[in-house]
Design a protein around this motif. Structure first.
Motif, PDB file in Angstrom:
ATOM      1  N   GLY A 104       0.781  -1.239   0.000  1.00 30.00           N
ATOM      2  CA  GLY A 104       0.000   0.000   0.000  1.00 30.00           C
ATOM      3  C   GLY A 104       0.809   1.284   0.000  1.00 30.00           C
ATOM      4  N   ILE A 137      -7.114  -4.372  -1.250  1.00 28.19           N
ATOM      5  CA  ILE A 137      -6.174  -3.563  -0.455  1.00 28.19           C
ATOM      6  C   ILE A 137      -6.694  -2.141  -0.266  1.00 28.19           C
ATOM      7  N   SER A 138      -7.442  -1.649  -1.276  1.00 32.90           N
ATOM      8  CA  SER A 138      -7.933  -0.269  -1.185  1.00 32.90           C
ATOM      9  C   SER A 138      -9.013  -0.121  -0.113  1.00 32.90           C
TER      10      SER A 138
END
Lengths: 328, 247
Positions: free
Chosen positions: B58, B74-75
């Motif tokens: 990230g 991941i966002s």
């Protein structure tokens, strides 16, 4: 807390009390005796007392502001004065004094003060974000300091130009203010100065963890779960608020913001920032109180500019650290 | 031990975002990394090894597609949740401000401490253990910027260990180490993958070490990217090319 740390803090508190005493009783053209101290002693309660409190607040705010800047830029020599942030605040104050007198803002006392405080904070915010943008392009600590000094010179030049075109009254009030002084703050001013300073410093309590994480750099800070972008934004806001506030009331005061965090790291060999915030509050107050006492009693009947004393303390320390090339 | 999908890249394009343009370095990746895998990331300088590792945790944005960590995009993960899943060891040097080796390792526990970063007994136990595993007990109170390169590297790996994550990413961890320390390091990473079922990704130019200790290799070139098992390496054209005929 370790035993050693407690002892050091106790010593600092004792020093603070002594420094308060020196500033209160010897921080003027004439020493005041205990015997003369009654509630209607005008000099004591309306000149010495606000000056001593101002010295404490200014010492606290500038040191903490410097500590924040040093961590954000990961530059142990950073500070509001050397990065040109104080000068940015000064320039905005110059502009606001000129504009204010043109608009007759200063006929109402409170509005005038608030106007000056706000413009000083705006000025320091602008320069801090400018420096932050520049710091992304340069990776040398010393180059960043040089750019800060240049910014400071530019602000100074613009200020000189403004002074040239100003009328006699605003010129005088501005020149006096620009020399930096703890003695221009009245008891009434303290009612604005003290609460804002306290609130800003209390807000810092929420950012002790980000401060510790930012020591590892932005990437590692984020990897251990710290949103460095938002924390950095709020930390800059707090730092600029503190610098702008103090610059509004006392003028630009040199080197306290750089020197005190360095001294704090020399006294406490720790990387815990809550400890350094506390010790910066104490050391900053002590140094500015002692500087005040020294400025007023070194030569009898003459009050030296406070900036002269603080520069004598701060500048050699910065030079020394550059020679040692050691990252405190 | 059962293998779990730790990291899944679905049509992911990785790179940098500048103010008015984004620069893609690695395009349309489809990869899966499992727990218990020790993957060596190989490629010549500048091919995008660091970009890949930084994107996986990230530090860099996903430009297109998506990366899934433990089946979550991941966002959508909060920074603090991500910090408990992935630890990274970067190449950058840190130090100064009285930071000791212990302080750096202790930072690994930050995702688990309160907002005043107070270290409780259980935090200290984990930190001490990480210090012991990496063999820096005797140096833990030294200043970070006074440590040798090898000790510094071990300290940062201990920090990543203290983060107690199922995934560990390491960007050229063996770069500054002496011969014996390199082997020590790779043995440690192998052990973490085997015994703690961690998914370990390490980029390195020490190809012989990767061949000896990893079970998979991610071979990156400017035109291709493939995940192969170590046994296939000796017949992989790109890998042999990276080896420059010395393998």
């Amino acid at each position: 807390m370790e035993k050693n740390t407690t002892i050091k803090f106790l010593i600092l508190i004792c020093l603070l009390i002594v420094a308060c005493f020196l500033s209160l009783f010897f921080g003027g053209s004439e020493p005041i005796n205990f015997g003369e101290l009654s509630s209607n002693n005008f000099i004591f309660w309306h000149i010495r007392f606000p000056k001593t409190i101002t010295a404490i607040i200014a010492g606290c705010t500038l040191s903490v502001s410097g500590l924040i800047l040093q961590i954000i830029f990961r530059n142990p020599l950073a500070g509001p004065f050397v990065l040109g942030i104080s000068s940015g605040a000064s320039l905005m104050v110059a502009i606001s004094i000129l504009a204010g007198s043109a608009l007759h803002l200063f006929s109402v006392f409170f509005i005038g003060k608030a106007f000056i405080v706000l413009s000083a904070i705006t000025g320091s915010l602008l320069i801090t974000f400018l420096i932050l943008g520049i710091s992304k392009k340069v990776n040398s600590n010393v180059v960043l300091l040089l750019i800060g000094l240049m910014l400071s010179q530019i602000c100074g030049a613009v200020q000189t130009a403004l002074e040239y075109f100003s009328d006699a009254n605003s010129l005088k009030s501005f020149v006096i203010w620009g020399m930096g002084s703890l003695a221009n703050t009245t008891n009434f001013d303290l009612l604005i100065y003290l609460p804002i300073a306290l609130i800003s410093m209390l807000a810092l309590l929420f950012f002790v963890k980000p401060l510790n994480a930012l020591l590892l750099g932005e990437n590692y800070a984020q990897n251990v779960g710290i949103n460095f972008k938002s924390s950095r934004f709020y930390l800059i806001l707090i730092s600029s608020l503190l610098t702008g506030l103090t610059t509004a009331f006392c003028g630009p005061i040199a080197f306290i913001g750089t020197a005190v965090p360095i001294l704090s790291r020399m006294v406490f060999k720790s990387s815990k920032q809550h400890l350094h915030v506390a010790s910066c509050l104490l050391i900053g107050s002590i140094i500015l109180l002692l500087s005040d006492a020294l400025a007023n009693s070194a030569i009898s009947n003459i009050s030296l500019p406070i900036n002269m004393i603080t520069t004598f303390i701060g500048a050699p320390l910065v030079i020394y650290l550059m020679f040692k090339n050691k990252t405190w | 031990m059962d293998k779990k999908e730790c990291i899944v890249l679905k049509d992911a394009t990785l790179g940098y975002k500048k103010t008015n343009a984004s620069i893609s370095i690695l395009k349309h990746l489809n990869l899966t990394f499992y727990s218990g895998d020790f993957v060596g990331v190989v490629g010549v300088n500048g091919v995008g090894k660091s970009t890949l590792l930084k994107s996986l945790c990230g530090l860099l944005p996903v430009l297109e597609g998506e990366i899934f960590i433990d089946e979550q995009p991941i966002s959508k993960l909060l920074l603090n949740e991500l910090a408990k899943k992935i630890a990274i060891v970067l190449t950058e040097k840190i130090g100064g401000f009285n930071l000791t080796a212990y302080d750096a390792v202790a930072a690994g526990q930050m995702p688990y401490t309160n907002s005043f970063n107070r270290l409780e007994k259980e935090n200290r136990l984990i930190i001490d253990q990480a210090i012991k595993i990496c063999g820096i007990t005797a140096h833990q109170h030294k200043l970070l910027n006074e440590l040798s390169d090898g000790l510094f590297q071990k300290t940062i790996i201990a920090k990543a260990l203290a983060q107690q994550t199922p995934i560990m990413l390491l960007d050229e961890p063996s770069a500054f180490l002496d011969y014996a320390s390199k082997h020590d390091l790779f043995i440690l990473l192998r052990k973490l993958a085997d015994e703690e079922n961690k998914c370990v990704l390490a980029s390195s130019h020490d190809l012989d070490l990767l061949l000896k200790y990893c079970n998979k290799l991610l071979v990156i070139s400017t035109t291709s990217i493939e995940l192969i098992s170590v046994s296939e390496a000796k017949t992989n054209k790109v890998f042999l090319e990276i080896g420059g005929g010395f393998i």
